[in-house]
Motif scaffolding. Structure first.
Motif, PDB file in Angstrom:
ATOM      1  N   LYS A 159       0.821  -1.241  -0.069  1.00 18.15           N
ATOM      2  CA  LYS A 159       0.088   0.019   0.016  1.00 18.15           C
ATOM      3  C   LYS A 159       0.775   1.458   0.237  1.00 18.15           C
ATOM      4  N   VAL A 160       0.406   2.423  -0.681  1.00 17.63           N
ATOM      5  CA  VAL A 160       0.970   3.574  -0.849  1.00 17.63           C
ATOM      6  C   VAL A 160       0.108   4.551  -0.215  1.00 17.63           C
ATOM      7  N   ILE A 161       0.923   5.769   0.342  1.00 20.78           N
ATOM      8  CA  ILE A 161       0.053   6.703   1.077  1.00 20.78           C
ATOM      9  C   ILE A 161      -1.119   7.177   0.415  1.00 20.78           C
ATOM     10  N   SER A 162      -0.948   7.160  -0.862  1.00 23.21           N
ATOM     11  CA  SER A 162      -2.255   7.684  -1.690  1.00 23.21           C
ATOM     12  C   SER A 162      -3.169   6.647  -2.070  1.00 23.21           C
ATOM     13  N   ASP A 163      -3.223   5.550  -1.548  1.00 29.11           N
ATOM     14  CA  ASP A 163      -4.237   4.608  -1.496  1.00 29.11           C
ATOM     15  C   ASP A 163      -5.317   4.996  -0.383  1.00 29.11           C
ATOM     16  N   PHE A 164      -5.017   5.935   0.497  1.00 25.25           N
ATOM     17  CA  PHE A 164      -5.773   6.515   1.490  1.00 25.25           C
ATOM     18  C   PHE A 164      -6.389   7.643   0.946  1.00 25.25           C
ATOM     19  N   PRO A 165      -7.607   7.921   1.292  1.00 20.08           N
ATOM     20  CA  PRO A 165      -7.870   9.379   0.975  1.00 20.08           C
ATOM     21  C   PRO A 165      -7.338  10.451   2.133  1.00 20.08           C
ATOM     22  N   LYS A 166      -7.049  11.464   1.738  1.00 23.23           N
ATOM     23  CA  LYS A 166      -6.414  12.541   2.643  1.00 23.23           C
ATOM     24  C   LYS A 166      -7.146  12.766   3.933  1.00 23.23           C
TER      25      LYS A 166
ATOM     26  N   SER B  24       3.781   2.554   2.385  1.00 26.69           N
ATOM     27  CA  SER B  24       4.758   2.977   1.902  1.00 26.69           C
ATOM     28  C   SER B  24       4.812   4.547   1.388  1.00 26.69           C
ATOM     29  N   GLY B  25       5.860   5.196   1.519  1.00 26.62           N
ATOM     30  CA  GLY B  25       5.844   6.620   0.895  1.00 26.62           C
ATOM     31  C   GLY B  25       5.992   6.231  -0.580  1.00 26.62           C
TER      32      GLY B  25
ATOM     33  N   LEU C  71      13.578  -7.981   2.324  1.00 27.27           N
ATOM     34  CA  LEU C  71      13.899  -6.762   3.161  1.00 27.27           C
ATOM     35  C   LEU C  71      13.042  -6.559   4.224  1.00 27.27           C
ATOM     36  N   PRO C  72      13.464  -6.840   5.367  1.00 22.65           N
ATOM     37  CA  PRO C  72      12.547  -6.354   6.556  1.00 22.65           C
ATOM     38  C   PRO C  72      11.632  -5.263   6.716  1.00 22.65           C
ATOM     39  N   GLY C  73      12.262  -4.091   6.428  1.00 24.19           N
ATOM     40  CA  GLY C  73      11.601  -2.649   6.198  1.00 24.19           C
ATOM     41  C   GLY C  73      10.270  -2.813   5.371  1.00 24.19           C
ATOM     42  N   ILE C  74      10.645  -3.710   3.999  1.00 24.44           N
ATOM     43  CA  ILE C  74       9.434  -3.647   3.133  1.00 24.44           C
ATOM     44  C   ILE C  74       8.521  -5.004   3.645  1.00 24.44           C
ATOM     45  N   GLU C  75       8.966  -5.985   4.067  1.00 26.56           N
ATOM     46  CA  GLU C  75       8.102  -7.142   4.475  1.00 26.56           C
ATOM     47  C   GLU C  75       6.965  -6.772   5.438  1.00 26.56           C
ATOM     48  N   ILE C  76       7.276  -5.721   6.443  1.00 23.32           N
ATOM     49  CA  ILE C  76       6.230  -5.503   7.412  1.00 23.32           C
ATOM     50  C   ILE C  76       5.129  -4.436   6.763  1.00 23.32           C
ATOM     51  N   LEU C  77       5.421  -3.985   5.511  1.00 16.34           N
ATOM     52  CA  LEU C  77       4.185  -2.937   5.171  1.00 16.34           C
ATOM     53  C   LEU C  77       3.167  -3.654   4.851  1.00 16.34           C
ATOM     54  N   ASP C  78       1.909  -3.075   4.941  1.00 18.12           N
ATOM     55  CA  ASP C  78       0.722  -3.592   4.300  1.00 18.12           C
ATOM     56  C   ASP C  78       0.552  -3.994   3.015  1.00 18.12           C
TER      57      ASP C  78
END
Ligand code: AMP
Length: 398
Positions: free
Chosen positions: A5-12, A174-175, A391-398
């Motif tokens: 998921k990237v930040i723009s997947d959520f509404p502002k 993710s950003g 990559l641990p920091g990527i694996e944990i992302l939604d």
């Protein structure tokens, strides 16, 4: 790996009034002589994410490391200078916080107005950060309601700010930069356009073998320059004089060469010198390097050969300089390759350039950021990812 998921997947509206902890990679080179930032690329690259969150009315809490303070407070590695630079770039006050552990900061953050930006002091001033200490992770987690990873270059580390703290969050997103990195690299690993050209340089093969192993399979051609080339040449029985090479990699290189001989292109001439320094005398050598000399750049015939191959369209991945480009007289090979990659991009190639040194080389060649499809901010993380490690920091992302 599934799409993250990237930040723009959520509404502002989702972010409005929330404290959003963003792990950024503001590990920028600092000029100690005049206390300035030598290169602010990594800060600029995070701006779309920071702007998006400010605009959404989030309280943006930025955490990063700078250098290797090894758990101690090192004045020269304070992120204060970065907070000031960021403030100029976003034209907005950035609140710099030195003391963020066990303090009342979390409550104070609640009182800040929406759209505020807070930069924490160097996370690695605390030895617990790199130890992935659970107490430190919880302290960091208290500062945010939502977690965003915008630090691809640190995602191969399971530290508190990239990994440990995330277990306390429901939303781990993710950003924009991490999303871009992942989409370029995934494409390169799965379905690169052909011809797929890999250019490898730098001083060591060892750090790159897993990535190289995977890329060799799908690449149509691999150009090897820089110090990395001399292990290949030595394994082929070429006289390399005093050039650097890795003895322990010789067997691996022989294996690879037997398997992929037609794909691998090595230097056919070199710029050599007896001394390694910025004013050393140099000359051109043909493929066999005289004893007492070391090759410090690819030669003019090799530049011509490489130029004739780096044409585009297709996909190009470049990691590692072609010579000791930090010294003027050994920078020509790297500069020519940088310009050839830019030209190939104009001709429709997708170009991905990775590793800090290679990005510095792009600058030296006066190639614009817009002339490369993607300049990756991840050095080690990129190579590990290409090598198939998760990559641990990527694996944990939604
Ligand atoms: P790496 O971190 O492995 O990508 O290596 C980058 C470094 O490799 C740069 O600092 C270059 O100066 C160095 N390098 C490139 N070519 C050579 C060479 N032929 N001999 C020694 N060092 C080299």
């Amino acid at each position: 790996m599934n799409k993250k998921k990237v930040i723009s997947d959520f509404p502002k509206s989702f972010y409005k009034g929330k404290k959003v902890f963003v792990r950024v990679d503001f590990n920028v080179p600092i000029n100690l002589e005049n206390d300035s930032i030598r290169e602010d690329y990594r800060i600029r690259r995070a701006l779309p994410t920071i702007d998006f969150l400010i605009d959404a009315g989030a309280k943006v809490i930025l955490g990063s490391h700078l250098g290797r303070p090894k758990g101690k407070i090192v004045k020269d590695l304070s992120l204060n200078i970065v907070a000031k630079r960021l403030s100029e770039l976003i034209d907005k006050k950035v609140v710099f916080v030195e003391d963020f552990i066990g303090s009342e900061l979390s409550k104070k953050l609640d009182d800040l107005s929406d759209g505020s930006v807070i930069m924490l002091e160097n996370l690695r001033f605390h030895k617990e950060e790199t130890e992935n200490d659970s107490g430190f992770s919880s302290e960091l987690a208290k500062l945010g309601d939502v977690y965003v990873n915008e630090a691809f270059g640190t995602s191969h580390r399971a530290h508190c700010s990239t990994y440990g703290m995330t277990k306390d969050f429901v939303d781990k997103i993710s950003g924009f930069l991490v999303d871009k990195e992942l989409s370029f690299v995934s494409k390169m690993m799965r379905t690169p356009e052909h011809p797929f050209l890999v250019i490898i340089g730098g001083s060591k093969i060892k750090d790159k073998i897993s990535a190289l192993g995977n890329l060799l399979e799908s690449a149509d051609k691999i150009l090897v320059g820089g110090g990395a080339a001399y292990t290949f040449l030595k394994a082929n029985g070429v006289n390399i004089g005093d050039s650097i090479y890795e003895e322990e990699m010789i067997d691996w290189v022989k294996d690879v060469f037997n398997k992929y001989k037609e794909k691998i292109i090595l230097p056919i001439d070199h710029i050599v010198s007896k001394d390694f320094n910025k004013s050393s005398q140099c000359s051109i050598s043909d493929i066999s390097i005289p004893s007492g000399h070391m090759a410090l750049d690819i030669g003019p015939k090799t530049i011509e050969l490489f130029n004739s191959i780096i044409k585009g369209p297709g996909y190009i991945f470049w990691n590692g300089p072609m010579g000791v480009f930090e010294f003027e007289q050994y920078s020509s090979g790297t500069i020519h390759v940088a310009r050839a990659v830019a030209l190939a991009t104009w001709r429709g190639a997708t170009s991905v350039v990775g590793g800090g040194e290679t990005i510095a080389a792009i600058r030296k060649a006066e190639v614009l950021e817009s002339e490369i499809s993607h300049m990756s901010t991840g050095g080690g993380a990129l190579l590990e990812y290409l090598g198939g490690s998760s990559l641990p920091g990527i694996e944990i992302l939604d």
